[in-house]
Enzyme design. Sequence first.
Site, mmCIF file in Angstrom:
data_model
loop_
_atom_site.group_PDB
_atom_site.id
_atom_site.type_symbol
_atom_site.label_atom_id
_atom_site.label_comp_id
_atom_site.label_asym_id
_atom_site.label_seq_id
_atom_site.Cartn_x
_atom_site.Cartn_y
_atom_site.Cartn_z
ATOM 1 N N ARG A 235 0.837 -1.210 0.000
ATOM 2 C CA ARG A 235 0.000 0.000 0.000
ATOM 3 C C ARG A 235 0.874 1.264 0.000
ATOM 4 O O ARG A 235 0.993 1.959 -1.007
ATOM 5 C CB ARG A 235 -0.937 -0.027 1.212
ATOM 6 C CG ARG A 235 -2.083 0.956 1.141
ATOM 7 C CD ARG A 235 -1.704 2.396 1.377
ATOM 8 N NE ARG A 235 -1.066 2.624 2.676
ATOM 9 C CZ ARG A 235 -0.552 3.776 3.057
ATOM 10 N NH1 ARG A 235 -0.590 4.830 2.258
ATOM 11 N NH2 ARG A 235 0.049 3.912 4.226
ATOM 12 N N ASP A 236 1.542 1.545 1.096
ATOM 13 C CA ASP A 236 2.315 2.794 1.168
ATOM 14 C C ASP A 236 3.424 2.778 0.124
ATOM 15 O O ASP A 236 3.747 3.801 -0.478
ATOM 16 C CB ASP A 236 2.914 2.962 2.576
ATOM 17 C CG ASP A 236 3.174 4.410 2.936
ATOM 18 O OD1 ASP A 236 3.167 5.252 2.028
ATOM 19 O OD2 ASP A 236 3.386 4.700 4.130
ATOM 20 N N HIS B 197 5.987 4.596 12.385
ATOM 21 C CA HIS B 197 5.872 4.527 10.910
ATOM 22 C C HIS B 197 6.810 5.601 10.358
ATOM 23 O O HIS B 197 6.454 6.781 10.317
ATOM 24 C CB HIS B 197 4.399 4.792 10.544
ATOM 25 C CG HIS B 197 4.099 4.855 9.080
ATOM 26 N ND1 HIS B 197 3.360 3.892 8.422
ATOM 27 C CD2 HIS B 197 4.398 5.777 8.131
ATOM 28 C CE1 HIS B 197 3.210 4.227 7.154
ATOM 29 N NE2 HIS B 197 3.839 5.370 6.946
ATOM 30 N N HIS C 87 9.214 7.213 7.465
ATOM 31 C CA HIS C 87 9.757 7.332 6.100
ATOM 32 C C HIS C 87 11.227 7.727 6.259
ATOM 33 O O HIS C 87 11.641 8.254 7.298
ATOM 34 C CB HIS C 87 8.947 8.357 5.300
ATOM 35 C CG HIS C 87 7.600 7.818 4.885
ATOM 36 N ND1 HIS C 87 7.339 7.356 3.618
ATOM 37 C CD2 HIS C 87 6.462 7.623 5.587
ATOM 38 C CE1 HIS C 87 6.091 6.911 3.554
ATOM 39 N NE2 HIS C 87 5.530 7.057 4.748
ATOM 40 N N CYS D 250 4.600 9.446 -0.268
ATOM 41 C CA CYS D 250 3.197 9.851 -0.199
ATOM 42 C C CYS D 250 2.915 10.813 -1.336
ATOM 43 O O CYS D 250 3.628 11.799 -1.506
ATOM 44 C CB CYS D 250 2.892 10.520 1.146
ATOM 45 S SG CYS D 250 1.190 11.097 1.261
ATOM 46 N N ASN E 92 9.082 4.349 2.843
ATOM 47 C CA ASN E 92 9.215 3.940 4.244
ATOM 48 C C ASN E 92 10.597 3.342 4.430
ATOM 49 O O ASN E 92 11.244 2.926 3.472
ATOM 50 C CB ASN E 92 8.190 2.847 4.566
ATOM 51 C CG ASN E 92 6.776 3.327 4.384
ATOM 52 O OD1 ASN E 92 6.252 3.324 3.278
ATOM 53 N ND2 ASN E 92 6.159 3.745 5.459
HETATM 54 P P1 HMG Z 1 -13.195 14.750 -1.786
HETATM 55 O O1 HMG Z 1 -12.910 15.125 -3.210
HETATM 56 O O2 HMG Z 1 -13.223 15.838 -0.773
HETATM 57 O O3 HMG Z 1 -14.517 13.876 -1.586
HETATM 58 O O4 HMG Z 1 -12.128 13.663 -1.376
HETATM 59 P P2 HMG Z 1 -15.824 13.619 -2.366
HETATM 60 O O5 HMG Z 1 -16.723 12.971 -1.386
HETATM 61 O O6 HMG Z 1 -16.265 14.890 -3.050
HETATM 62 O O7 HMG Z 1 -15.413 12.552 -3.469
HETATM 63 C C1 HMG Z 1 -14.701 12.829 -4.645
HETATM 64 C C2 HMG Z 1 -14.851 11.676 -5.616
HETATM 65 O O8 HMG Z 1 -14.261 10.504 -5.077
HETATM 66 C C3 HMG Z 1 -16.303 11.301 -5.864
HETATM 67 O O9 HMG Z 1 -16.353 10.763 -7.175
HETATM 68 C C4 HMG Z 1 -16.576 10.208 -4.870
HETATM 69 O O10 HMG Z 1 -17.590 9.335 -5.270
HETATM 70 C C5 HMG Z 1 -15.228 9.482 -4.879
HETATM 71 P P3 HMG Z 1 -17.076 11.576 -8.358
HETATM 72 O O11 HMG Z 1 -18.481 11.820 -7.891
HETATM 73 O O12 HMG Z 1 -16.297 12.853 -8.521
HETATM 74 O O13 HMG Z 1 -16.957 10.647 -9.531
HETATM 75 N N1 HMG Z 1 -14.941 8.836 -3.610
HETATM 76 C C6 HMG Z 1 -14.481 7.573 -3.494
HETATM 77 N N2 HMG Z 1 -14.220 6.630 -4.413
HETATM 78 C C7 HMG Z 1 -13.771 5.440 -3.956
HETATM 79 N N3 HMG Z 1 -13.567 5.167 -2.658
HETATM 80 C C8 HMG Z 1 -13.810 6.088 -1.717
HETATM 81 C C9 HMG Z 1 -14.286 7.354 -2.134
HETATM 82 N N4 HMG Z 1 -14.627 8.466 -1.469
HETATM 83 C C10 HMG Z 1 -15.011 9.367 -2.379
HETATM 84 N N5 HMG Z 1 -13.589 5.805 -0.439
HETATM 85 C C11 HMG Z 1 -11.329 11.819 -0.038
HETATM 86 C C12 HMG Z 1 -12.063 13.162 -0.048
HETATM 87 C C13 HMG Z 1 -11.029 11.462 1.399
HETATM 88 C C14 HMG Z 1 -12.224 10.754 -0.679
HETATM 89 C C15 HMG Z 1 -10.020 11.975 -0.855
HETATM 90 O O14 HMG Z 1 -9.328 13.080 -0.368
HETATM 91 C C16 HMG Z 1 -9.137 10.761 -0.800
HETATM 92 O O15 HMG Z 1 -9.473 9.698 -1.298
HETATM 93 N N6 HMG Z 1 -7.947 10.900 -0.190
HETATM 94 C C17 HMG Z 1 -7.027 9.796 -0.003
HETATM 95 C C18 HMG Z 1 -5.615 10.286 -0.144
HETATM 96 C C19 HMG Z 1 -4.679 9.133 0.093
HETATM 97 O O16 HMG Z 1 -5.007 7.970 -0.103
HETATM 98 N N7 HMG Z 1 -3.430 9.469 0.511
HETATM 99 C C20 HMG Z 1 -2.416 8.498 0.734
HETATM 100 C C21 HMG Z 1 -2.675 7.622 1.925
HETATM 101 S S1 HMG Z 1 -2.295 8.391 3.483
HETATM 102 C C22 HMG Z 1 -0.610 8.086 3.675
HETATM 103 O O17 HMG Z 1 0.047 7.583 2.799
HETATM 104 C C23 HMG Z 1 -0.004 8.438 5.011
HETATM 105 C C24 HMG Z 1 0.328 7.210 5.868
HETATM 106 O O18 HMG Z 1 1.207 6.330 5.189
HETATM 107 C C25 HMG Z 1 0.994 7.679 7.182
HETATM 108 C C26 HMG Z 1 2.159 8.639 6.910
HETATM 109 O O19 HMG Z 1 3.191 8.232 6.346
HETATM 110 O O20 HMG Z 1 1.969 9.814 7.228
HETATM 111 C C27 HMG Z 1 -0.934 6.423 6.246
HETATM 112 MG MG MG Z 2 3.340 6.512 5.088
#
Ligand code: HMG
Ligand code: MG
Length: 308
Positions: free
Chosen positions: A15-16, A207, A209, A240, A249
């Site tokens: 995933r990450d 966690h 990086h 990210c 990571n």
């Molecule tokens: P938004 O644009 O504010 O939300 O995004 P929305 O509700 O308006 O949705 C936008 C579109 O996405 C819509 O589609 C929804 O249906 C769809 P459209 O109508 O435009 O065709 N949608 C989804 N589709 C599939 N699955 C879903 C979903 N939700 C909405 N669950 C939202 C808000 C949270 C959805 C968006 O910002 C998002 O998906 N963000 C994720 C970002 C991400 O994955 N980042 C990386 C992971 S975090 C990370 O790596 C950090 C970590 O490792 C720790 C660290 O290192 O810090 C964990």
């Molecule tokens: Mg991470």
Amino acid sequence: MALPQSVKIVEVGPRDGLQNEKEFVPTRIKIDLIDRLSAAGFRNVESASFVSPKWVPQMADGADVMAGIARRPGTIYSVLTPNLRGLEGALAAQADEIVIFGAASEAFSQKNINCSIAESIARFEPVTQTAKAAGLRIRGSVSCSLGCPYQGEVPVASVVDVVERFAALGCDEIDIADTIGVGTPKRTREVFEAVTKVFPRERLSGHFHDTYGQALANIYAALNEGIEIYHASVAGLGGCPYAKGATGNVATEDVLYLMNGLGIETGIDLAQVVAIGDFISTATGKANASRAGKALLAKARSEQTPCV
Ligand code: HMG
Ligand code: MG
């Protein structure tokens, strides 16, 4: 404090690690990677994200990945769920654990999940309630716990605040995440000293990086705080998409080499993980970022080459 006798390594490469790959990694490669990792002894593999495919296109095939893996009994397969829609995907995919992900920095929260910290907690409430009712494990990840790409310094109090909110949501485990790898051992100790006052030490994870090459030093600092869970990514894959310049990571092979040297039990075979690092680096066409992995591969190859 004495170092732990054993630790849990959560493999987050599928995933990450892969989420940051520009070229789409075929679903069968993702499945193969996860199956090799579970066979190598990882008890917990972060396997997919149920996020918006517009935000992270690489993770769009999460349902197919989860449907294709060969589940090993006892292995926890975790998936990221930013909202109820994500949770629906996780439930349909029969994930064992969901990961809600927030941040200790307002700026990063906006960039990563398009809402404030308070809004994210409100959004996670029905997610965690439904997940608990369905018997899922819940992990909370606190991004930018040691620094933010947008805000810079992040006060320890902000990290403690999010940890308390995640605890109130019923998280079984909470990750202290150094999203952009800026932390150093002193800060790592300060943060863990503070968060262990509000959440059980044995359910906190590190966690890290490795952007600034501090991850192993930070893990050693966290070990000295008695932390028993660490996240790592095979071959050091990753980064990210919402933290420009952040590298992967800490490499799993390097963490295992450290733990083996310290006599800390992991239950994972380093040689097998080195081979998996070689497999995924070849499959993605990316240089292997694990120092221990590269050294052990070179050693194995030189031993196979007859002297002339
Ligand atoms: P938004 O644009 O504010 O939300 O995004 P929305 O509700 O308006 O949705 C936008 C579109 O996405 C819509 O589609 C929804 O249906 C769809 P459209 O109508 O435009 O065709 N949608 C989804 N589709 C599939 N699955 C879903 C979903 N939700 C909405 N669950 C939202 C808000 C949270 C959805 C968006 O910002 C998002 O998906 N963000 C994720 C970002 C991400 O994955 N980042 C990386 C992971 S975090 C990370 O790596 C950090 C970590 O490792 C720790 C660290 O290192 O810090 C964990
Ligand atoms: Mg991470």
